[in-house]
Scaffold this active site. Structure first.
Site, PDB file in Angstrom:
ATOM      1  N   LYS A 127      37.932 -28.059  56.251  1.00  0.00           N
ATOM      2  CA  LYS A 127      39.317 -27.967  56.745  1.00  0.00           C
ATOM      3  C   LYS A 127      39.736 -26.506  56.935  1.00  0.00           C
ATOM      4  O   LYS A 127      40.340 -26.157  57.935  1.00  0.00           O
ATOM      5  CB  LYS A 127      40.304 -28.642  55.764  1.00  0.00           C
ATOM      6  CG  LYS A 127      40.135 -30.140  55.629  1.00  0.00           C
ATOM      7  CD  LYS A 127      41.281 -30.765  54.854  1.00  0.00           C
ATOM      8  CE  LYS A 127      41.386 -30.274  53.425  1.00  0.00           C
ATOM      9  NZ  LYS A 127      40.239 -30.658  52.565  1.00  0.00           N
TER      10      LYS A 127
ATOM     11  N   ARG B 209      35.029 -19.419  44.012  1.00  0.00           N
ATOM     12  CA  ARG B 209      36.218 -20.042  43.424  1.00  0.00           C
ATOM     13  C   ARG B 209      35.828 -20.715  42.119  1.00  0.00           C
ATOM     14  O   ARG B 209      34.801 -21.384  42.049  1.00  0.00           O
ATOM     15  CB  ARG B 209      36.802 -21.059  44.408  1.00  0.00           C
ATOM     16  CG  ARG B 209      37.718 -20.415  45.420  1.00  0.00           C
ATOM     17  CD  ARG B 209      38.189 -21.381  46.466  1.00  0.00           C
ATOM     18  NE  ARG B 209      38.745 -22.617  45.938  1.00  0.00           N
ATOM     19  CZ  ARG B 209      39.291 -23.566  46.691  1.00  0.00           C
ATOM     20  NH1 ARG B 209      39.361 -23.396  48.003  1.00  0.00           N
ATOM     21  NH2 ARG B 209      39.764 -24.673  46.157  1.00  0.00           N
TER      22      ARG B 209
ATOM     23  N   ARG C 232      29.298 -22.332  47.812  1.00  0.00           N
ATOM     24  CA  ARG C 232      30.236 -21.563  48.636  1.00  0.00           C
ATOM     25  C   ARG C 232      30.664 -20.256  47.977  1.00  0.00           C
ATOM     26  O   ARG C 232      30.872 -20.193  46.768  1.00  0.00           O
ATOM     27  CB  ARG C 232      31.462 -22.461  48.867  1.00  0.00           C
ATOM     28  CG  ARG C 232      32.616 -21.825  49.576  1.00  0.00           C
ATOM     29  CD  ARG C 232      33.587 -22.869  50.045  1.00  0.00           C
ATOM     30  NE  ARG C 232      34.521 -23.300  49.007  1.00  0.00           N
ATOM     31  CZ  ARG C 232      35.609 -24.021  49.249  1.00  0.00           C
ATOM     32  NH1 ARG C 232      35.891 -24.410  50.480  1.00  0.00           N
ATOM     33  NH2 ARG C 232      36.406 -24.385  48.268  1.00  0.00           N
TER      34      ARG C 232
ATOM     35  N   ARG D 258      48.815 -34.427  50.212  1.00  0.00           N
ATOM     36  CA  ARG D 258      47.647 -34.876  49.457  1.00  0.00           C
ATOM     37  C   ARG D 258      47.937 -36.125  48.654  1.00  0.00           C
ATOM     38  O   ARG D 258      47.044 -36.639  47.991  1.00  0.00           O
ATOM     39  CB  ARG D 258      47.268 -33.766  48.498  1.00  0.00           C
ATOM     40  CG  ARG D 258      45.783 -33.545  48.353  1.00  0.00           C
ATOM     41  CD  ARG D 258      45.460 -32.158  48.528  1.00  0.00           C
ATOM     42  NE  ARG D 258      44.422 -31.599  47.735  1.00  0.00           N
ATOM     43  CZ  ARG D 258      43.955 -30.389  48.027  1.00  0.00           C
ATOM     44  NH1 ARG D 258      44.464 -29.708  49.032  1.00  0.00           N
ATOM     45  NH2 ARG D 258      43.011 -29.877  47.309  1.00  0.00           N
TER      46      ARG D 258
ATOM     47  N   ARG E 138      37.670 -32.922  41.505  1.00  0.00           N
ATOM     48  CA  ARG E 138      38.435 -32.796  42.759  1.00  0.00           C
ATOM     49  C   ARG E 138      38.132 -33.975  43.688  1.00  0.00           C
ATOM     50  O   ARG E 138      39.022 -34.476  44.376  1.00  0.00           O
ATOM     51  CB  ARG E 138      38.118 -31.458  43.445  1.00  0.00           C
ATOM     52  CG  ARG E 138      38.747 -30.274  42.711  1.00  0.00           C
ATOM     53  CD  ARG E 138      38.153 -28.946  43.127  1.00  0.00           C
ATOM     54  NE  ARG E 138      38.434 -28.570  44.489  1.00  0.00           N
ATOM     55  CZ  ARG E 138      37.721 -27.669  45.172  1.00  0.00           C
ATOM     56  NH1 ARG E 138      36.680 -27.078  44.623  1.00  0.00           N
ATOM     57  NH2 ARG E 138      38.058 -27.365  46.396  1.00  0.00           N
TER      58      ARG E 138
HETATM   59  P1  AMP Z   1      42.295 -26.461  47.973  1.00  0.00           P
HETATM   60  O1  AMP Z   1      42.128 -25.007  48.248  1.00  0.00           O
HETATM   61  O2  AMP Z   1      42.999 -27.182  49.093  1.00  0.00           O
HETATM   62  O3  AMP Z   1      41.004 -27.149  47.570  1.00  0.00           O
HETATM   63  O4  AMP Z   1      43.299 -26.569  46.704  1.00  0.00           O
HETATM   64  C1  AMP Z   1      42.960 -26.018  45.459  1.00  0.00           C
HETATM   65  C2  AMP Z   1      43.805 -26.662  44.365  1.00  0.00           C
HETATM   66  O5  AMP Z   1      45.195 -26.386  44.619  1.00  0.00           O
HETATM   67  C3  AMP Z   1      43.716 -28.184  44.280  1.00  0.00           C
HETATM   68  O6  AMP Z   1      42.616 -28.621  43.510  1.00  0.00           O
HETATM   69  C4  AMP Z   1      45.057 -28.515  43.621  1.00  0.00           C
HETATM   70  O7  AMP Z   1      45.040 -28.229  42.223  1.00  0.00           O
HETATM   71  C5  AMP Z   1      46.003 -27.507  44.276  1.00  0.00           C
HETATM   72  N1  AMP Z   1      46.598 -28.061  45.523  1.00  0.00           N
HETATM   73  C6  AMP Z   1      46.384 -27.633  46.793  1.00  0.00           C
HETATM   74  N2  AMP Z   1      47.092 -28.366  47.682  1.00  0.00           N
HETATM   75  C7  AMP Z   1      47.761 -29.297  46.945  1.00  0.00           C
HETATM   76  C8  AMP Z   1      48.639 -30.368  47.272  1.00  0.00           C
HETATM   77  N3  AMP Z   1      48.977 -30.648  48.539  1.00  0.00           N
HETATM   78  N4  AMP Z   1      49.133 -31.118  46.248  1.00  0.00           N
HETATM   79  C9  AMP Z   1      48.836 -30.851  44.971  1.00  0.00           C
HETATM   80  N5  AMP Z   1      47.979 -29.878  44.594  1.00  0.00           N
HETATM   81  C10 AMP Z   1      47.452 -29.094  45.568  1.00  0.00           C
END
Ligand code: AMP
Length: 214
Positions: A13, A160, A127, A88, A171
């Protein structure tokens, strides 16, 4: 155009969002990137989000919804935005629709990038990212010329914390339980378009652009 990119963590994404937002002149709003910036800046929101993020579970809906509506309401998003990593949960999607409707705005297209669990686990655990320019590498599929160093800016690459095997498992579990129902939500609303995320980066970009024009 207001666009949502859906898909599991590691579907690509982030990579696709940068390309698609550029191609269509949209502002790219990544909830994960915004949260990481809040943490880096040591804001109150960043401190509240920290523990959830490190465990690979979701930050509470009310915090995320107000954070994202703040960005959507900024002048640079007036001509269209691309949401990446948000919504989400069903509550976030419904909250987003309601808050947009108050402003006479709406989501026009939702792209679901489909990749299976084994592939995303392989992608995420290999990654690394350049902290300076944001370029994403993979130790197997797209390694830098010199291990651990960004080809473009010579910066040391970082991984990360939530890309460890254990947190990736959590996740994905969270994705299946909380985010997957959004596929049916947007399908029922007639907005959903499916794209395979298993091809090359260029193939997936082309497929998304095609789907947006359909
Ligand atoms: P990502 O970079 O999109 O994988 O997000 C990293 C982390 O941020 C996720 O595992 C969640 O803990 C938090 N996070 C990101 N977007 C959301 C969302 N829309 N709702 C809740 N938590 C989020």
């Amino acid at each position: 155009m207001n666009l949502v990119l859906l898909g599991p963590p590691g579907a690509g994404k982030g990579t696709q969002a940068v390309r698609i937002s550029k191609a269509f002149g949209l502002v790219h709003l990544s909830s994960g990137d915004i949260l990481r910036a809040e943490r880096k800046a040591k804001t109150e929101l960043g401190a509240k989000a920290q523990d959830y993020m490190d465990r690979g579970v979701l930050v509470p809906d009310d915090l995320i919804l107000s954070m994202m509506m703040d960005h959507i309401g900024r002048p640079e998003a007036a001509n269209g935005f691309l949401l990446d990593g948000f919504p989400r949960t069903l509550a976030q999607a419904e909250g987003l629709d309601a808050r947009l409707a108050e402003k006479d705005r709406k989501i026009e297209t939702v792209i679901n990038i489909e990749v299976d669990d084994a592939a995303v686990t392989r992608r995420l655990t290999g990654r690394s990212t350049c902290p300076k320019c944001g370029r994403i590498y993979h130790e197997e599929f797209s390694p830098p010329v010199k291990a651990g160093i960004c080809d473009d800016c010579g910066e040391a690459l970082t991984r990360r914390k939530d890309d460890s095997l254990e947190v990736v498992g959590q996740r994905l579990k969270t994705y299946h339980e909380e985010t997957k129902p959004l596929i049916a939500y947007y399908q029922n609303g007639g907005l959903l378009k499916r794209v395979s995320g298993e091809g090359s980066v260029d193939d997936v970009t082309a497929a998304i652009q095609e789907a947006c024009r359909r």
